[in-house]
Design a protein around this motif. Sequence first.
Motif, PDB file in Angstrom:
ATOM      1  N   ALA A  45       0.814  -1.208   0.000  1.00 44.57           N
ATOM      2  CA  ALA A  45       0.000   0.000   0.000  1.00 44.57           C
ATOM      3  C   ALA A  45       0.849   1.259   0.000  1.00 44.57           C
ATOM      4  O   ALA A  45       0.375   2.333  -0.369  1.00 44.57           O
ATOM      5  CB  ALA A  45      -0.924   0.005   1.214  1.00 44.57           C
ATOM      6  N   THR A  46       2.119   1.145   0.409  1.00 48.64           N
ATOM      7  CA  THR A  46       2.998   2.306   0.492  1.00 48.64           C
ATOM      8  C   THR A  46       4.330   1.997  -0.176  1.00 48.64           C
ATOM      9  O   THR A  46       4.910   0.935   0.038  1.00 48.64           O
ATOM     10  CB  THR A  46       3.249   2.710   1.953  1.00 48.64           C
ATOM     11  N   GLU A  79      -7.953   4.395  -0.598  1.00 49.46           N
ATOM     12  CA  GLU A  79      -9.004   3.557  -1.161  1.00 49.46           C
ATOM     13  C   GLU A  79      -9.333   3.997  -2.587  1.00 49.46           C
ATOM     14  O   GLU A  79      -9.109   5.139  -2.965  1.00 49.46           O
ATOM     15  CB  GLU A  79     -10.260   3.621  -0.282  1.00 49.46           C
ATOM     16  N   PRO A  80      -9.872   3.089  -3.406  1.00 54.00           N
ATOM     17  CA  PRO A  80     -10.170   3.450  -4.799  1.00 54.00           C
ATOM     18  C   PRO A  80     -11.222   4.558  -4.896  1.00 54.00           C
ATOM     19  O   PRO A  80     -12.138   4.644  -4.077  1.00 54.00           O
ATOM     20  CB  PRO A  80     -10.704   2.145  -5.399  1.00 54.00           C
ATOM     21  N   PHE A 347       4.572  17.424  -4.817  1.00 54.45           N
ATOM     22  CA  PHE A 347       3.733  16.282  -4.453  1.00 54.45           C
ATOM     23  C   PHE A 347       3.735  15.244  -5.573  1.00 54.45           C
ATOM     24  O   PHE A 347       3.962  15.572  -6.740  1.00 54.45           O
ATOM     25  CB  PHE A 347       2.295  16.734  -4.174  1.00 54.45           C
ATOM     26  N   ALA A 348       3.457  14.010  -5.183  1.00 50.32           N
ATOM     27  CA  ALA A 348       3.401  12.916  -6.150  1.00 50.32           C
ATOM     28  C   ALA A 348       1.985  12.371  -6.229  1.00 50.32           C
ATOM     29  O   ALA A 348       1.259  12.342  -5.231  1.00 50.32           O
ATOM     30  CB  ALA A 348       4.357  11.797  -5.748  1.00 50.32           C
ATOM     31  N   LEU A 349       1.597  11.938  -7.423  1.00 51.11           N
ATOM     32  CA  LEU A 349       0.346  11.216  -7.628  1.00 51.11           C
ATOM     33  C   LEU A 349       0.691   9.880  -8.271  1.00 51.11           C
ATOM     34  O   LEU A 349       1.410   9.838  -9.277  1.00 51.11           O
ATOM     35  CB  LEU A 349      -0.611  11.999  -8.518  1.00 51.11           C
ATOM     36  N   VAL A 350       0.197   8.806  -7.678  1.00 54.98           N
ATOM     37  CA  VAL A 350       0.425   7.476  -8.245  1.00 54.98           C
ATOM     38  C   VAL A 350      -0.916   6.844  -8.579  1.00 54.98           C
ATOM     39  O   VAL A 350      -1.938   7.133  -7.956  1.00 54.98           O
ATOM     40  CB  VAL A 350       1.208   6.563  -7.272  1.00 54.98           C
ATOM     41  N   SER A 351      -0.902   5.990  -9.583  1.00 55.64           N
ATOM     42  CA  SER A 351      -2.111   5.301 -10.017  1.00 55.64           C
ATOM     43  C   SER A 351      -1.742   3.849 -10.306  1.00 55.64           C
ATOM     44  O   SER A 351      -0.809   3.588 -11.071  1.00 55.64           O
ATOM     45  CB  SER A 351      -2.671   5.967 -11.274  1.00 55.64           C
ATOM     46  N   LEU A 352      -2.447   2.940  -9.693  1.00 54.88           N
ATOM     47  CA  LEU A 352      -2.160   1.513  -9.848  1.00 54.88           C
ATOM     48  C   LEU A 352      -3.321   0.828 -10.553  1.00 54.88           C
ATOM     49  O   LEU A 352      -4.475   0.976 -10.142  1.00 54.88           O
ATOM     50  CB  LEU A 352      -1.942   0.871  -8.478  1.00 54.88           C
ATOM     51  N   ASP A 393     -13.578   2.792 -11.936  1.00 56.20           N
ATOM     52  CA  ASP A 393     -12.788   2.715 -10.707  1.00 56.20           C
ATOM     53  C   ASP A 393     -11.345   3.119 -10.986  1.00 56.20           C
ATOM     54  O   ASP A 393     -10.771   2.747 -12.022  1.00 56.20           O
ATOM     55  CB  ASP A 393     -12.813   1.298 -10.137  1.00 56.20           C
ATOM     56  N   ALA A 394     -10.765   3.866 -10.049  1.00 57.84           N
ATOM     57  CA  ALA A 394      -9.364   4.286 -10.177  1.00 57.84           C
ATOM     58  C   ALA A 394      -8.713   4.231  -8.795  1.00 57.84           C
ATOM     59  O   ALA A 394      -9.257   4.755  -7.831  1.00 57.84           O
ATOM     60  CB  ALA A 394      -9.276   5.695 -10.749  1.00 57.84           C
ATOM     61  N   LEU A 395      -7.556   3.584  -8.734  1.00 58.30           N
ATOM     62  CA  LEU A 395      -6.803   3.491  -7.483  1.00 58.30           C
ATOM     63  C   LEU A 395      -5.716   4.554  -7.514  1.00 58.30           C
ATOM     64  O   LEU A 395      -4.772   4.477  -8.312  1.00 58.30           O
ATOM     65  CB  LEU A 395      -6.200   2.094  -7.333  1.00 58.30           C
ATOM     66  N   ILE A 396      -5.871   5.565  -6.665  1.00 57.86           N
ATOM     67  CA  ILE A 396      -4.995   6.744  -6.676  1.00 57.86           C
ATOM     68  C   ILE A 396      -4.371   6.938  -5.295  1.00 57.86           C
ATOM     69  O   ILE A 396      -5.000   6.683  -4.275  1.00 57.86           O
ATOM     70  CB  ILE A 396      -5.788   8.014  -7.053  1.00 57.86           C
ATOM     71  N   GLY A 397      -3.138   7.409  -5.266  1.00 60.98           N
ATOM     72  CA  GLY A 397      -2.477   7.729  -4.000  1.00 60.98           C
ATOM     73  C   GLY A 397      -1.639   8.978  -4.131  1.00 60.98           C
ATOM     74  O   GLY A 397      -1.287   9.409  -5.248  1.00 60.98           O
TER      75      GLY A 397
END
Length: 413
Positions: A45-46, A79-80, A347-352, A393-397
């Motif tokens: 998750a990280t 969370e997504p 800042f960073a944006l990640v997408s899985l 659905d999109a998983l973003i962090g």
Amino acid sequence: MNNLFLDSTWFGMKSTYYLKNQLAIAGNFNMDVNKEFKQEFPVGATVYLKKPQRFIPGTGLAFTPQSINRISVPVTLREPFHVHFDWDSYEKAVLMERGEEALDREYFKPAMAALAQQIDSYAAEFAYQNTNNITGVLGTDPTTYDATSAAARQSLAELSGAQENDDRAIFLPPSIMRAVKGANIALFNPVSDISKQMRTGIVGYADSFDWYESMSLYRHTAGTWAGAVTLATTSVTGDSSLALTCTSGDTFLQGDVLAVAASNYVNVNTRRAPNTVLKRFVVTQSVTATSTAATVPISPTIYGPGSQYQNVDALPVAGAALTLFPGTTSPNGLVGVQGLAFTRNAFALVSLPLEMPTKAEFAAQERDPETGLSVRFTKTWDAVLSRMIIRFDALIGFGALYPDECAVRILGA
């Protein structure tokens, strides 16, 4: 015309295209870190990203090696994010629009706009809660060019020596944008980048910033202190919290900005204080004092003189007085919008990518080659209710890369 859902690959590509170009605040985050999430095995998750090593230059011919001391920052997937809807067979037969163009206009674009807004709102919250530098007065709108981008530009230059060609963006609420733009309309230039033109709220380019009018910005309520707050113990390099002497019941809220007397910020390259300006720290977790003591977690971590990562000209010492929201008179309980100015390295944006189902009428997921963003689309039949279930659905962090050097909050009312 062909039904929109018949070409799942086109659908997946279209969804990532719309999402990418409708992000404003999140769209200015650094997305290069998405490569860390391309492994075939689960990354967790990280992910911890290492910052570049910093060195202290010396003089003379003697060999004086420095230790390798890499600092890592967490980028955490939350969370997504999603947009879901459905229709039944009757609605499809007698009510629903036909054709690719109509479905695109009535359902596809609105779905991506809603998803982009949700991601942008979370990005705005993350950014302000992880930005320690501030300009302006909490509870009072700035009304001049000088008090917005000029002040932010000075802060970024003094902290890191940021270059004029860095990708910079500034986000302000409509009330501030109206006041500033009305008096300085001649200074704004049109945006040339096509993808930026499509982002929500962009106004123009001025003073080395892309300017955006944003309703995604958050308002912050400051904590309350009943009396003087002082440092209980002298800080040491590596401290990420402050031990305080205060009044029982004092509140230190996540997002509050603190400064400690006689500890000024320094430029990360010269390690000298460009001005006599107290170092700002942001509270990363809300704390309520019990008795006359409180330990408050802060960002950034304190690095004193002699450290490769020095960010203060002197370590905070026991007994030093603290200030809540420096520059604001009587900030207790004040509420104000948190405008933002930052470069893409703040800042960073990640997408899985998410798991693709094996049983669905249609399923698509395309990863944008430029940003790494991906959105999963699925269309599934519910035979019990005679309904078609549609999911985006999109998983973003998000992660805080260099907010201490590359981000400023512009306080308002």
